[in-house]
Write a protein that holds these residues in place. Structure first.
Motif, PDB file in Angstrom:
ATOM      1  N   LEU A  71       0.935  -1.190  -0.151  1.00  0.00           N
ATOM      2  CA  LEU A  71      -0.134   0.145  -0.028  1.00  0.00           C
ATOM      3  C   LEU A  71       0.822   1.237   0.074  1.00  0.00           C
ATOM      4  O   LEU A  71       0.550   2.245  -0.579  1.00  0.00           O
ATOM      5  N   ARG A  74       1.670   2.131  -3.404  1.00  0.00           N
ATOM      6  CA  ARG A  74       0.648   2.591  -4.373  1.00  0.00           C
ATOM      7  C   ARG A  74       0.371   4.115  -3.932  1.00  0.00           C
ATOM      8  O   ARG A  74       0.626   4.855  -4.698  1.00  0.00           O
ATOM      9  N   ALA A 137      -8.298  -0.290   2.024  1.00  0.00           N
ATOM     10  CA  ALA A 137      -7.877  -1.069   0.769  1.00  0.00           C
ATOM     11  C   ALA A 137      -7.469  -2.278   1.224  1.00  0.00           C
ATOM     12  O   ALA A 137      -6.503  -2.580   2.113  1.00  0.00           O
ATOM     13  N   ALA A 330      -0.177   2.060   8.594  1.00  0.00           N
ATOM     14  CA  ALA A 330      -1.218   0.905   8.134  1.00  0.00           C
ATOM     15  C   ALA A 330      -1.495   0.097   9.084  1.00  0.00           C
ATOM     16  O   ALA A 330      -0.512  -0.334   9.793  1.00  0.00           O
ATOM     17  N   ASP A 382      -6.926   3.986  -6.628  1.00  0.00           N
ATOM     18  CA  ASP A 382      -5.691   3.649  -7.207  1.00  0.00           C
ATOM     19  C   ASP A 382      -5.221   4.554  -8.295  1.00  0.00           C
ATOM     20  O   ASP A 382      -5.860   5.690  -8.597  1.00  0.00           O
TER      21      ASP A 382
END
Length: 392
Positions: A71, A74, A137, A330, A382
């Motif tokens: 993540l 990303r 996500a 996260a 995204d």
């Protein structure tokens, strides 16, 4: 004269008695041995259970780090390809305006509770706000915090630091004392504030009860210069003595270490930081939180106009874009451990555009579930470039 046969009988009885006596001693020895064996087995079982727990935690941490770094990659892709405004990323937005300058958001371009807007050509613009809110996500949750929206420990705002500490259940007198000692620890002079501490206090405090052996007390003199990390505030006089580890950790969560004259980004500050930095009550803070969902606040007059409060505490500079340092966190929903890193934009001549500094997994104060709103407001978007590449 003894009768024939009596002597052997006596000797036999004596032998039997001796064997019984030895057996009597042997029974306690056997019991002690069995007890020791049982304790050894129990200790081994406890050790094995602790080892299994440690191995399970190490496995969970590894799985968390693998998922979190995916993540993180990303998010880094979005940072390098999508426009950034005063609040965060505008995924799918226009990076430059007609003059070649980063385009700021127009008033009303972001619909409340939707987290997205549509351009005239039908393209969807999604936001990733750097104010610590949760985005979901792949069974994970992430949060990004702009360090410009946190309390700057190098800024010298004693009132704001004291207000934050009081919010952490620190008594008012102790909070003012700690704010003063932090300011004395960082400033360049040797002038002691009334509630602060300078070199003489550090030297006299070496033998104070409760200080010996505590981490961070190796440094016994004020730094007299700005710090590079907010965690360095723990070395200031009395901070580790008067604050417990939980309070220190929560303070560092809302603090940053930047240039003393750096602007405070009112658009990315969490509610407790807004209250502390601007000296506002819950009503005024709530107004700021609502208004900034629609438009960016860039000056003290902007804040005064929407709240009706003329004073904004000791803050001299408001607004601006997010700082070059972001905190990325996260975690798996419902689990107690989280991954955190610091993502920094490198200089113009750097070989790599981003610097990512991961920290060790840490334990959340309580297992967190992702906050859910209507629709998909909290879904992590995204990269449009990656989505377009997949369609090819």
């Amino acid at each position: 004269m003894n009768a024939p046969g009596r002597a052997p009988i006596a000797r036999g009885r004596s032998l039997i008695a001796r064997e019984r006596a030895e057996a009597g001693f042997a029974i306690p020895i056997v019991l002690v041995a069995m007890t020791a064996l049982g304790l050894a087995l129990m200790t081994a079982a406890d050790t094995s259970e602790a080892l299994d727990k440690s191995l399970r935690q190490a496995r969970d941490d590894m799985e968390l780090e693998i998922a979190a770094t995916g993540l993180e990659a990303r998010f880094a892709q979005l940072l390098l390809t999508e426009p950034i405004d005063q609040r965060g990323l505008r995924v799918g937005g226009s990076r430059l305006d007609g003059s070649g300058v980063l385009a700021p958001p127009r008033d009303g371009s972001m619909r409340k509770r939707d987290g997205w807007a549509r351009k005239r050509d039908g393209t969807t613009i999604r936001s990733v706000v750097f104010d610590g809110r949760d985005y979901g996500a792949d069974g994970m949750s992430i949060a990004v915090q702009d360090e410009a929206g946190l309390i700057n420990v190098n800024g010298g705002d004693e009132a704001a630091v004291a207000r934050v500490l009081q919010g952490l259940a620190v008594p008012a007198l102790a909070a003012r004392h700690l704010a003063a000692t932090l300011a004395d620890y960082i400033d360049e002079d040797q002038l002691r504030r009334p509630a602060g501490a300078e070199a003489r206090d550090y030297s006299a405090g070496v033998g104070r009860a409760g200080d010996a052996g505590r981490p961070g007390y190796a440094e016994r003199m004020p730094r007299n210069s700005i710090v590079a990390r907010a965690q360095s505030s723990a070395a200031a006089f009395d901070w580790r003595r008067l604050l417990n580890p939980a309070q220190l950790g929560r303070f560092h969560d809302v603090a940053s270490a930047r240039d003393p004259d750096a602007a405070f980004n009112v658009n990315t500050a969490p509610a407790p930081v807004l209250a502390a930095m601007l000296g506002m009550d819950a009503r005024a803070v709530g107004t700021v939180l609502k208004v900034r969902e629609y438009r960016a606040l860039t000056s003290a007059s902007d804040v005064a106009d929407v709240t009706g409060v003329a004073s904004v505490g000791g803050v001299t500079r408001l607004g601006g874009l997010p700082a070059p340092h972001l905190r990325f966190t996260a975690w798996r929903n419902g689990q107690a451990h989280a991954y955190r890193s610091r993502i920094s934009f490198a200089g113009a001549n750097a070989a790599r555009p981003l610097l990512i500094e991961p920290a060790a997994p840490f334990r959340l104060p309580a297992p967190r579930e992702r906050r859910r709103d209507d629709g998909d407001v909290n879904s992590f978007p995204d990269s449009p470039a990656l989505l377009a590449a997949r369609k090819r």
